[in-house]
Design an enzyme around this catalytic site. Structure first.
Site, PDB file in Angstrom:
ATOM      1  N   ASP A   1       0.799  -1.031  -0.142  1.00 24.62           N
ATOM      2  CA  ASP A   1      -0.291   0.007   0.177  1.00 24.62           C
ATOM      3  C   ASP A   1       0.923   1.074   0.099  1.00 24.62           C
ATOM      4  OD1 ASP A   1      -1.982  -1.664  -0.008  1.00 24.62           O
ATOM      5  OD2 ASP A   1      -3.290  -1.002   2.093  1.00 24.62           O
TER       6      ASP A   1
ATOM      7  N   GLU B   1     -24.471 -16.312  -8.756  1.00 26.66           N
ATOM      8  CA  GLU B   1     -23.144 -15.404  -7.996  1.00 26.66           C
ATOM      9  C   GLU B   1     -23.556 -15.065  -6.424  1.00 26.66           C
ATOM     10  OE1 GLU B   1     -23.306 -11.833 -10.689  1.00 26.66           O
ATOM     11  OE2 GLU B   1     -24.670 -12.233 -11.411  1.00 26.66           O
TER      12      GLU B   1
ATOM     13  N   LYS C   1     -26.187 -12.421  -3.845  1.00 31.61           N
ATOM     14  CA  LYS C   1     -27.040 -11.095  -4.201  1.00 31.61           C
ATOM     15  C   LYS C   1     -26.318 -10.671  -2.986  1.00 31.61           C
ATOM     16  CE  LYS C   1     -31.955  -9.638  -4.830  1.00 31.61           C
ATOM     17  NZ  LYS C   1     -31.784  -8.773  -3.985  1.00 31.61           N
TER      18      LYS C   1
ATOM     19  N   ASP D   1     -25.413  -6.925  -0.518  1.00 33.79           N
ATOM     20  CA  ASP D   1     -26.504  -6.623  -0.720  1.00 33.79           C
ATOM     21  C   ASP D   1     -26.142  -4.876   0.097  1.00 33.79           C
ATOM     22  OD1 ASP D   1     -29.493  -6.334   1.032  1.00 33.79           O
ATOM     23  OD2 ASP D   1     -29.095  -6.657   3.068  1.00 33.79           O
TER      24      ASP D   1
ATOM     25  N   ARG E   1     -30.274   2.500  -9.335  1.00 35.45           N
ATOM     26  CA  ARG E   1     -31.692   2.619  -9.866  1.00 35.45           C
ATOM     27  C   ARG E   1     -33.251   3.527 -10.367  1.00 35.45           C
ATOM     28  NH1 ARG E   1     -34.985  -1.873  -8.119  1.00 35.45           N
ATOM     29  NH2 ARG E   1     -36.348  -2.234  -9.851  1.00 35.45           N
TER      30      ARG E   1
ATOM     31  N   GLU F   1     -23.446  -3.247  -8.168  1.00 35.65           N
ATOM     32  CA  GLU F   1     -24.298  -3.630  -6.337  1.00 35.65           C
ATOM     33  C   GLU F   1     -23.143  -2.385  -6.159  1.00 35.65           C
ATOM     34  OE1 GLU F   1     -27.193  -4.236  -6.146  1.00 35.65           O
ATOM     35  OE2 GLU F   1     -27.054  -4.599  -3.855  1.00 35.65           O
TER      36      GLU F   1
ATOM     37  N   TYR G   1     -22.688  -7.217 -11.808  1.00 39.77           N
ATOM     38  CA  TYR G   1     -23.528  -8.103 -12.460  1.00 39.77           C
ATOM     39  C   TYR G   1     -23.881  -8.247 -13.862  1.00 39.77           C
ATOM     40  CZ  TYR G   1     -26.513  -5.963  -9.565  1.00 39.77           C
ATOM     41  OH  TYR G   1     -27.970  -4.856  -9.470  1.00 39.77           O
TER      42      TYR G   1
ATOM     43  N   LYS H   1     -28.777 -16.479 -13.178  1.00 35.63           N
ATOM     44  CA  LYS H   1     -29.494 -16.376 -13.946  1.00 35.63           C
ATOM     45  C   LYS H   1     -29.645 -17.454 -14.925  1.00 35.63           C
ATOM     46  CE  LYS H   1     -28.026 -11.312 -12.962  1.00 35.63           C
ATOM     47  NZ  LYS H   1     -27.260 -10.869 -12.819  1.00 35.63           N
TER      48      LYS H   1
ATOM     49  N   LYS I   1     -33.593 -15.824  -1.724  1.00 31.62           N
ATOM     50  CA  LYS I   1     -33.132 -15.576  -0.742  1.00 31.62           C
ATOM     51  C   LYS I   1     -32.539 -16.873   0.291  1.00 31.62           C
ATOM     52  CE  LYS I   1     -33.668 -11.557  -0.764  1.00 31.62           C
ATOM     53  NZ  LYS I   1     -34.556 -10.533  -0.296  1.00 31.62           N
TER      54      LYS I   1
ATOM     55  N   CYS J   1     -34.568  -8.757  44.321  1.00 29.76           N
ATOM     56  CA  CYS J   1     -33.733  -9.733  42.912  1.00 29.76           C
ATOM     57  C   CYS J   1     -35.369 -10.670  43.259  1.00 29.76           C
ATOM     58  CB  CYS J   1     -32.865 -10.480  43.770  1.00 29.76           C
ATOM     59  SG  CYS J   1     -32.825 -11.931  43.228  1.00 29.76           S
TER      60      CYS J   1
ATOM     61  N   CYS K   1     -35.059 -13.920  44.724  1.00 31.67           N
ATOM     62  CA  CYS K   1     -34.800 -14.712  45.631  1.00 31.67           C
ATOM     63  C   CYS K   1     -35.321 -13.673  46.948  1.00 31.67           C
ATOM     64  CB  CYS K   1     -33.172 -14.571  46.095  1.00 31.67           C
ATOM     65  SG  CYS K   1     -31.746 -13.769  46.177  1.00 31.67           S
TER      66      CYS K   1
ATOM     67  N   CYS L   1     -27.433  -8.644  42.479  1.00 28.49           N
ATOM     68  CA  CYS L   1     -29.074  -9.097  42.965  1.00 28.49           C
ATOM     69  C   CYS L   1     -27.766  -9.579  44.852  1.00 28.49           C
ATOM     70  CB  CYS L   1     -28.809 -10.437  43.332  1.00 28.49           C
ATOM     71  SG  CYS L   1     -29.687 -11.590  44.663  1.00 28.49           S
TER      72      CYS L   1
ATOM     73  N   CYS M   1     -29.281 -16.945  47.252  1.00 26.96           N
ATOM     74  CA  CYS M   1     -30.037 -16.564  45.984  1.00 26.96           C
ATOM     75  C   CYS M   1     -30.493 -17.993  45.153  1.00 26.96           C
ATOM     76  CB  CYS M   1     -30.021 -15.714  45.116  1.00 26.96           C
ATOM     77  SG  CYS M   1     -30.608 -15.288  43.197  1.00 26.96           S
TER      78      CYS M   1
HETATM   79  S1  IVH Z   1     -29.129  -8.597 -11.434  1.00 23.91           S
HETATM   80  C1  IVH Z   1     -32.242  -7.536 -14.791  1.00 23.91           C
HETATM   81  N1  IVH Z   1     -28.002  -9.818 -10.076  1.00 23.91           N
HETATM   82  O1  IVH Z   1     -31.114  -6.850  -5.929  1.00 23.91           O
HETATM   83  C2  IVH Z   1     -32.294  -8.608 -12.854  1.00 23.91           C
HETATM   84  N2  IVH Z   1     -28.542  -7.986  -8.856  1.00 23.91           N
HETATM   85  O2  IVH Z   1     -33.640  -7.868  -6.224  1.00 23.91           O
HETATM   86  C3  IVH Z   1     -31.271  -7.037 -11.996  1.00 23.91           C
HETATM   87  N3  IVH Z   1     -28.605  -7.539  -6.714  1.00 23.91           N
HETATM   88  O3  IVH Z   1     -31.724  -4.333  -8.193  1.00 23.91           O
HETATM   89  C4  IVH Z   1     -30.735  -7.484 -10.945  1.00 23.91           C
HETATM   90  N4  IVH Z   1     -27.064  -8.714  -6.172  1.00 23.91           N
HETATM   91  O4  IVH Z   1     -29.880  -4.329  -6.854  1.00 23.91           O
HETATM   92  C5  IVH Z   1     -28.770  -9.306  -9.633  1.00 23.91           C
HETATM   93  N5  IVH Z   1     -25.496 -10.567  -8.228  1.00 23.91           N
HETATM   94  C6  IVH Z   1     -27.112  -9.843  -8.535  1.00 23.91           C
HETATM   95  C7  IVH Z   1     -27.361  -8.723  -7.915  1.00 23.91           C
HETATM   96  C8  IVH Z   1     -28.528  -7.894  -7.751  1.00 23.91           C
HETATM   97  C9  IVH Z   1     -27.814  -7.862  -5.631  1.00 23.91           C
HETATM   98  C10 IVH Z   1     -29.808  -6.320  -6.003  1.00 23.91           C
HETATM   99  C11 IVH Z   1     -29.800  -5.327  -7.630  1.00 23.91           C
HETATM  100  C12 IVH Z   1     -31.449  -5.528  -7.274  1.00 23.91           C
HETATM  101  C13 IVH Z   1     -31.938  -5.698  -6.462  1.00 23.91           C
HETATM  102  C14 IVH Z   1     -33.140  -6.540  -7.255  1.00 23.91           C
END
Ligand code: IVH
Length: 681
Positions: A35, A120, A122, A124, A143, A180, A232, A296, A320, A414, A417, A432, A438
């Site tokens: 770094d 892949e 999802k 957050d 978005r 994301e 993604y 997908k 999920k 307490c 007791c 206590c 107790c």
């Molecule tokens: S694909 C047309 N891939 O989830 C498909 N979304 O619930 C569009 N998200 O708005 C989304 N990881 O913010 C896709 N690997 C992933 C994702 C992902 C997180 C989020 C994204 C989207 C939301 C939909």
């Protein structure tokens, strides 16, 4: 003129090198310089640009942060709408998705089992679309409602992993990458620590931190937030994409845009299930929050055939994980009495599913915490459960608070007791005052006495101890050794055979070690590490019981006035001395040793003397064994990693501690290093 020409060349070289290192670091995950070396390159380029402003280009690595805050967020119309994803909350819903795919394809597919998907995590965080024209980042937008988002270019430019210029030269003239923006767990911990230091409000979770940071008008502030980006998908594109989702993402990655290192191609529903299960296992160990897996259909021709609704594509699904946070109602707040009499407030909740289990209780730690969070009976609260961690109340939804609620008050007596509850001024914990009068304290003291790291009485579990105390068969630890087969066999859910087994285990536990015995006594502030140190230093119990605070501190490395005072206080109480005498009379025994010479009289040459070690990850032996080995090498073992830590002993899947150690510059040890130290001794 000649000189300027040289400078242009140097700046171009530095720029190229910095970009290459960014790519190695953020996309390939394999940095090749430190770094400090990297920072030095950026500094050189910055100095050069400061002296010759004509060298500055918009996509220079130094130009990530804008000089002026934005005045407002300007709306951005998405050229290709950013639609959402459909969810599958369980395996049935995943199956239904697969069935719909086959039906919709109506025989186009010869073999459904071989239908390929990309899989892949999802992530957050929040979705953004980043637009590159002729290889240069020109715009980034959230978005929003899917058709119109907000311009966050100034902030997205500050995300170190997002290239300001695409790599190579085979990119399309127009490319919108979608992905994301998120914050790693270690980044989140770091930012919250900084906010707390400054007395500012912390973020509740990494997602809120990412959203809050990206929605800053001032990019100088966003630049201080450790944001990350993972692509993604894509939006507008001036060329025909590759034939498959997977290959197209690989190409985008080749242009310098990070994609998920977990991206894989999987076949059929079985492939999807296996990926989901495997990632679910590792969910806690990842350094970022994920709430599921996205599948997908891989072939873009099939994606096109399936099309989309106005809300989501028919070719993708988010499977999920069970939610780790949920809302519920506080039905009561009780106070539990622990081994040392400490009163712990516990929220009794309307049962709710969190992270796949039903949660009905959440600890509130102490009254200060109850008041800080201002939790009241009747409140709607959000509950969080991460991994095996005890569920905790994240916060109160104040808008839903019913009228006429009252703040929680500490009981005067307490709840078990009836003895007075005492709380010393300035001390968080209320206790206590009943001590072993107790029953609650008696039960907890016995549970501790029988526990694995204490006398380890196998089969004498919590429920059984509660029964024995309630029946008044066991009033002090020594009573355990006088239980009879006849008594035990009468107990609920206990047959003659289990009674025999338990008596054997009780008998076996009589032969123990001094360290275990000291720990089993449950002296305040004396954990198993301190107990082991006391046992080695004193060698015998009588010597320890006779010692005054000064002697204890002098004899035992790492024992300070607080522990010493508790020890002396404990042994000074006649009922404790009696309880110990009763145990010895019942046959509890250990081998005593010579006391260690005073610390000041010898030089301890063990390799880890004075070093603090934290353990993380999966090791080949149990934590207790590893800990014992570390203690024998002279180390102090603690659980929280800080700049005071000397070593992190890391096993497999080390999780966030590993990253934190890297950040703090804490040296990492492997189990092999440890064994080598032991052998060298
Ligand atoms: S694909 C047309 N891939 O989830 C498909 N979304 O619930 C569009 N998200 O708005 C989304 N990881 O913010 C896709 N690997 C992933 C994702 C992902 C997180 C989020 C994204 C989207 C939301 C939909």
């Amino acid at each position: 003129m000649n000189k300027l020409h040289d400078f242009i060349e140097i700046a171009a070289e530095l720029t190229a090198a910095i970009r290459a290192h960014n790519h190695r670091y953020y996309v390939l995950n394999e940095p090749s310089i430190s770094d400090a070396e990297y920072d030095e390159m950026v500094r050189k380029l910055r100095d050069l640009e400061a002296a010759h402003s004509e060298l500055i280009t918009a996509d220079s690595p130094t130009q990530r942060v804008g000089a002026q805050p934005a005045v407002e967020f300007i709306p951005v119309q998405h050229q290709v709408p950013m639609i959402s994803l459909d969810n599958a909350m369980n395996d049935d819903e995943l199956m239904a998705f697969m069935r719909k795919l086959t039906d919709a394809l109506n025989g186009e597919l010869v073999n459904n089992e071989l239908l390929l998907f990309t899989a892949e995590p999802k992530l957050d965080g929040l979705a953004v679309s980043i637009r590159y024209e002729n290889g240069v980042l020109v715009q980034a937008a959230t978005r929003g409602d899917g058709s119109t988002g907000e311009d966050v270019t100034h902030n997205v430019r500050t995300i170190a992993g997002v290239p300001l210029r695409l790599r190579g030269d085979d990119w399309p003239s127009l490319l919108e990458v979608r992905g994301e923006v998120y914050m790693t767990r270690s980044g989140f911990a770091q930012i919250n620590a900084q906010l707390a230091d400054r007395g500012q409000k912390c973020f509740a979770n990494p997602r809120n931190a990412a959203v809050g940071s990206l929605r800053q008008l001032d990019s100088r502030l966003a630049a201080t937030r450790p944001l990350a980006f993972c692509c993604y998908g894509w939006g507008a594109l001036s060329i025909a994409p590759d034939a498959s989702q997977f290959n197209m993402l690989q190409r985008i990655c080749g242009w310098g845009v990070p994609i998920s290192p977990e991206l894989q191609q999987v076949a059929g529903i079985d492939g999807c299930r296996a990926y989901f299960d495997a990632l679910g296992e590792r969910r806690e160990a990842l350094n970022y929050d994920i709430d599921g897996v996205v599948f997908k259909v891989d072939a873009l021709a099939i994606q096109a055939l399936l099309g989309a609704t106005s809300h989501h594509p028919r070719w993708a699904i988010a499977r999920k994980f069970p939610a780790q946070e949920a809302l519920t109602i506080v039905e009561a707040i009780d106070f539990q009495v622990g081994r040392t009499g400490a009163l712990t407030p516990v929220a009794r909740l309307k049962p709710v599913a969190v992270g796949g289990v039903i949660v009905a209780n959440a600890t509130l730690h102490n009254l200060d915490e109850v008041h800080r969070k201002d939790v009241r009976v009747g409140d709607t609260v959000s509950i969080r459960r991460a991994g095996d961690v005890i569920p905790e109340i994240v916060g109160v939804i104040l808008e839903q608070r019913p009228a006429e609620t009252l703040p929680v008050e500490l009981p005067r007596q307490c709840p078990v007791c009836g003895s007075d509850v005492v709380r010393t001024e300035g001390v968080v914990v209320a206790r206590c005052s009943g001590e072993l009068y107790c029953p609650a304290q008696r039960k907890e003291a016995l549970k501790h006495f029988a526990s694995r790291r204490a006398l380890d009485i196998v089969g004498l579990g919590d429920k059984l101890i509660e029964q024995l105390v309630d029946l008044n068969w066991v009033r002090e630890p020594a009573d355990v050794f006088h239980l009879t087969h006849e008594q035990l066999a009468q107990l609920e859910r206990m047959g003659a055979q289990s009674a025999t087994k338990l008596l054997l285990a009780i008998e076996k536990s009589k032969t123990t070690t001094l360290a275990r015995f000291i720990f089993a006594l449950g002296i305040r502030e004396v954990g198993d590490t301190t107990a082991a140190a006391l046992a080695t230093s004193f060698g015998g119990l009588a010597r320890l019981m006779a010692a005054d605070a000064a002697t204890v501190m002098k004899r035992v490395d790492g024992v300070g006035p607080v522990v010493a005072e508790q020890l002396v206080k404990f042994f000074a109480q006649p009922h404790h001395r009696e309880a110990i005498a009763h145990l010895q009379a019942a046959g509890v025994q250990w081998t005593e040793t010579e006391p260690l010479p005073l610390v000041s009289e010898t030089v301890d040459t063990r390799p880890l003397v004075g070093k603090t070690v934290v353990i993380t990850g999966t090791l080949s032996r149990s934590r207790d064994e590893i800990k014992a080995q570390l203690l024998a090498l002279g180390a102090k073992v603690t659980s929280s990693l800080s700049c005071k830590t000397d070593y992190l002993l890391a096993g497999d899947a080390p999780g966030s501690k590993w990253n934190k150690a890297q950040e703090l510059g804490v040296q990492i040890l492997t189990e092999a290093d440890l064994n080598a130290m032991q052998n060298a001794e």
